[in-house]
Design an enzyme around this catalytic site. Structure first.
Site, PDB file in Angstrom:
ATOM      1  CG  HIS A  12     -28.492  16.878   9.087  1.00 46.94           C
ATOM      2  ND1 HIS A  12     -30.030  16.701   9.465  1.00 46.94           N
ATOM      3  CD2 HIS A  12     -28.075  16.090   8.188  1.00 46.94           C
ATOM      4  CE1 HIS A  12     -30.042  15.583   8.403  1.00 46.94           C
ATOM      5  NE2 HIS A  12     -28.937  15.189   7.515  1.00 46.94           N
ATOM      6  CG  HIS A  54     -32.865  14.872   2.562  1.00 43.21           C
ATOM      7  ND1 HIS A  54     -33.599  13.789   2.417  1.00 43.21           N
ATOM      8  CD2 HIS A  54     -31.714  14.551   3.127  1.00 43.21           C
ATOM      9  CE1 HIS A  54     -32.887  12.829   2.915  1.00 43.21           C
ATOM     10  NE2 HIS A  54     -31.939  13.520   3.451  1.00 43.21           N
TER      11      HIS A  54
HETATM   12 CA    CA Z   1     -27.636  15.296   3.398  1.00 47.18          CA
END
Ligand code: CA
Length: 329
Positions: A12, A54
């Site tokens: 992630h 992000h």
């Molecule tokens: Ca993501």
């Protein structure tokens, strides 16, 4: 449970538990740890370059406020789409911080990489994919990429086409026709349908599922998507779902047993893979005592097909310790 394979490990934002998210360093580390897939969140710069970031904002993870004072919008935020690539290249990336309130400037995860060491830069999507392809060659392996299109409707309102930009990079870097190696993910259902039907991409699509109150950039009703009818709808255009941890783990019963929703079973019954997010050893759900317990609940009890984690090495170690890889239940 329909799956008999070991779940895939998705790094992630890279190995973001150890190095600042979405830096090439965090991706190289995740690659070395043996993650099956590495995640890229993608937004566009003012000149339309796909960058790996992000947020649509730059201020949580870079020194933009110091380097370009006065370039914030009225809400006080610095938007990536207001900066050209050559400006974004001047920024230094640090560990994620809070941007307002009493904790402004403080690390979101205090035990991670020191915030003061802003040693990194924002990569373009093309640079990151070139690096991963290079590492695949030099290390003799095949690593998947798992690309999220961030706020595509917002980009459209700002005059830029995120889907077209991402596909152009995939074309240029050779990933456009590799369905075994690339997932596309998005919170917006219509963007995934557009990618598959209008833009004819052969890559598997993952419908991310949030909570309606998060205000994601989509008109879709996430509560509906989690119902049997909603999952029928998702199965008409996607190959899997990316739900939030709490859509599956509902807390513990009085006797201490984990309570699970039926989401995994119902999705898998429709042929959908289930890749929940986000597994963090420093942010455990209520009632869970350890990272290992959390993984047991999702892998052994719920039978998910993959996991988004900030700590890919710990998930890989956990999977190795299971009685028999591929025979989880
Ligand atoms: Ca993501």
């Amino acid at each position: 449970m329909s799956t008999t394979r070991s779940p895939i490990v998705i790094a992630h934002r890279g190995a973001s538990g150890y190095l600042p998210e979405h830096t090439l360093a965090a991706k190289a580390l995740a690659h070395a740890m043996g993650a099956n897939f590495l995640e890229q969140d993608v937004v566009l710069s003012r000149d339309g370059t796909a960058i790996v970031l992000h947020d649509i904002h730059l201020d949580s993870t870079t020194d933009v406020a110091q380097r370009f004072p006065g370039r914030a919008r009225n809400d006080g935020r610095f938007y990536a789409i207001d900066f050209d690539l050559d400006e974004i290249r001047q920024l230094r990336v640090h560990e994620r911080t809070h941007v307002d309130g009493s904790r402004e400037g403080c690390a979101v995860y205090p035990g991670r990489f020191p915030v003061e060491h802003a040693l990194f830069t924002v990569p373009t999507l093309a640079e990151e994919l070139d690096m991963l392809a290079g590492l695949d060659r030099s290390r003799g392996c095949l690593t998947g990429v798992y690309i999220e299109l961030k706020s595509p409707n917002w980009h459209q309102r700002e005059g830029l086409d995120l889907s077209a930009a991402v596909l152009a990079v995939l074309e240029k870097t050779g990933y456009r026709e590799r369905p075994e190696q690339v997932f596309l993910q998005c919170f917006d259902d219509l963007t995934l349908q557009h990618l598959g039907r209008r833009l004819a991409t052969p890559l598997p699509m993952i419908q991310l599922i949030g909570d309606n109150e998060w205000g994601e950039d989509s008109a879709v009703d996430y509560e509906y998507l989690r119902t049997p009818a909603g999952l029928d709808y998702v199965a008409s255009y996607a190959q899997g779902i990316g739900p939030f941890i709490s859509h599956i783990y509902l807390g513990k019963a009085a006797c201490g047993t984990p309570r699970l929703s039926e989401l995994v079973e119902q999705a898998q019954a429709r042929g959908l893979q289930v890749h929940p997010y986000t597994f963090r050893k420093d942010d455990l759900p209520v009632g869970i005592e350890s990272f290992s317990e959390l993984l047991d609940v999702f892998i052994r009890d719920a039978g998910v097909d993959g996991l988004f984690t900030d700590f890919p090495d710990l998930v890989i170690d956990h999977l190795k310790q299971l009685p028999s890889d591929g025979q989880l239940r």
